[in-house]
Enzyme design. Structure first.
Site, PDB file in Angstrom:
ATOM      1  N   LYS A 124      -2.895   6.525   1.029  1.00 42.18           N
ATOM      2  CA  LYS A 124      -2.731   7.040   2.386  1.00 42.18           C
ATOM      3  C   LYS A 124      -1.807   8.251   2.386  1.00 42.18           C
ATOM      4  CE  LYS A 124      -2.681   4.883   6.931  1.00 42.18           C
ATOM      5  NZ  LYS A 124      -4.132   4.817   7.185  1.00 42.18           N
ATOM      6  N   ARG A 158       0.833  -1.201   0.000  1.00 42.30           N
ATOM      7  CA  ARG A 158       0.000   0.000   0.000  1.00 42.30           C
ATOM      8  C   ARG A 158       0.873   1.258   0.000  1.00 42.30           C
ATOM      9  NH1 ARG A 158      -4.544   0.358   4.506  1.00 42.30           N
ATOM     10  NH2 ARG A 158      -2.771   1.006   5.779  1.00 42.30           N
TER      11      ARG A 158
HETATM   12  C1  LIG Z   1      -5.222   4.074   7.396  1.00 38.74           C
HETATM   13  C2  LIG Z   1      -6.630   4.369   7.050  1.00 38.74           C
HETATM   14  C3  LIG Z   1      -7.667   3.450   7.323  1.00 38.74           C
HETATM   15  C4  LIG Z   1      -7.442   2.168   8.054  1.00 38.74           C
HETATM   16  O1  LIG Z   1      -6.629   1.273   7.362  1.00 38.74           O
HETATM   17  P1  LIG Z   1      -5.954   0.055   8.128  1.00 38.74           P
HETATM   18  O2  LIG Z   1      -5.094  -0.570   7.094  1.00 38.74           O
HETATM   19  O3  LIG Z   1      -7.038  -0.849   8.564  1.00 38.74           O
HETATM   20  O4  LIG Z   1      -5.202   0.626   9.276  1.00 38.74           O
HETATM   21  C5  LIG Z   1      -8.943   3.781   6.909  1.00 38.74           C
HETATM   22  N1  LIG Z   1      -9.210   4.951   6.291  1.00 38.74           N
HETATM   23  C6  LIG Z   1      -8.250   5.851   6.030  1.00 38.74           C
HETATM   24  C7  LIG Z   1      -8.606   7.109   5.350  1.00 38.74           C
HETATM   25  C8  LIG Z   1      -6.928   5.587   6.394  1.00 38.74           C
HETATM   26  O5  LIG Z   1      -5.975   6.496   6.127  1.00 38.74           O
END
Ligand SMILES: *Cc1c(COP(=O)(O)O)cnc(C)c1O
Length: 341
Positions: free
Chosen positions: A185, A82
């Protein structure tokens, strides 16, 4: 600085200084060797692209102590891929997954005495990030990047038990554009959502629920977490181009199926909130945050009365946590043992 004074059970979800962080620099077409340092600051050119044009992305994962003292990282490869996907989407140099793994192994081992003990509920939160460090004044990707990983011990998200919290539907602000960068992210998404979240908190809610920016009709996600709901034996979670694919959600989809639920990813109309039996938000920080009620315009969809989370949320939460801490067998190959010596 040592960990002798840490009260593991009362640690917040906050930054706590540890011994080392690890850094790699991309310059002239190659990543440097990793450097472990105890410096908490970054020397940065004032024209670095991360400061002006938002070339920044990050990850978050947790490492738990198992009962026999092993360090267990949850779905680390998913985070590695990711991060690379986030980098590519905003034209930054992606750290290869092998480099990601090396960085995590080294930084966790260098801070092994900050790994909270088994049974404390606490864990070592790992925060990798990539920033454009090369100077640019014109809008162009940087010529240099920094990949840094720090760790911080964090307490159990729910100190006083697994408690449901209220959400409010946000209709006047969007977190991400329909074909924007909501599916990666990047820090900019957080900046975009902060005002809505803070307004919600002032109003007594834990966070907002964003709708899709195009139609304002379908559920996207909460500020920093995906959304899911339970209805008549189904685990339902939104499908959208503008939500971040949560690794926790992906894991819950698998566990829900094993648990006999029918797991479905599809567009979820906001009107459907009145038909759900349970609802929750999911992400690394809390695994699941059960939702007590959702306010939308002048209506309220209620899932729990009092402090008791629904049975499906509770079961999914316990199952996922048991795998993360090594209490339940890792039948999916989700757990990586990090050597500590
Ligand atoms: C990091 C994040 C999540 C959660 O992702 P995980 O991989 O489960 O920690 C959900 N929504 C957003 C916008 C994020 O940045």
């Amino acid at each position: 600085m040592d960990n002798a004074d840490i009260d593991w059970k009362n640690l917040a979800f906050a930054y706590h200084r540890t011994h080392f962080n690890i850094r790699y620099t991309w310059r002239d077409g190659a990543w440097s060797e990793g450097i472990l340092t105890n410096d908490e600051t970054i020397p940065l050119h004032m024209a670095a692209t991360c400061l002006h044009y938002g070339q920044e992305c990050f990850e978050g994962l947790k490492v738990f102590s198992s009962q026999d003292g092993e360090a267990l990282a949850f779905r680390m490869n998913e985070n590695a891929h990711r991060l690379a996907r986030s980098c590519k989407k905003i034209l930054m140099e992606p750290p290869p997954p092998g480099l990601f793994k090396e960085a995590i192994f080294k930084v966790v081992r260098a801070n092994a005495d900050f790994l909270p003990p088994y049974g404390s509920g606490a864990s070592l939160y790992v925060r990798p990030l990539v920033i454009g460090t090369g100077p640019r004044v014109g809008v162009k990707p940087a010529g240099e990047y920094l990949f840094l990983v720090f760790v911080t011990p964090v307490g159990p998200y729910f100190k006083t038990g697994f408690k449901p919290v209220p959400l409010v539907v946000e209709e006047n602000m969007d977190r991400a554009a329909p074909l924007g960068v909501g599916d990666v992210k990047v820090g900019g998404n957080y900046a975009a959502g902060m005002k809505a979240s803070m307004n919600a908190r002032k109003g007594g809610y834990a966070d907002v629920l964003f709708l899709d920016a195009k139609h304002k009709r379908y559920i996207d996600e909460s500020g920093p977490a995906n959304f899911f709901a339970i209805r008549d034996g189904q685990y339902i979670t939104p499908e959208s181009h503008s939500i971040l694919p949560s690794i926790t959600n992906k894991s819950l989809v698998t566990l829900a199926s094993e648990f006999g639920l029918d797991a479905v990813r599809r567009q979820v109309e906001i009107e459907e909130i009145f038909t759900f039996q349970e609802a929750g938000c999911c992400g690394t920080a809390a695994v699941i945050t059960p939702v007590s009620y959702i306010d939308w315009r002048d209506r309220r969809a209620i899932y729990c009365r009092g402090e008791q989370a629904g049975p499906v949320c509770t079961e999914l939460y316990n199952r996922l946590l048991a795998i993360q801490t090594g209490d339940a067998p890792d039948t999916h190959g989700w757990v990586t043992r990090i050597p500590l010596d």
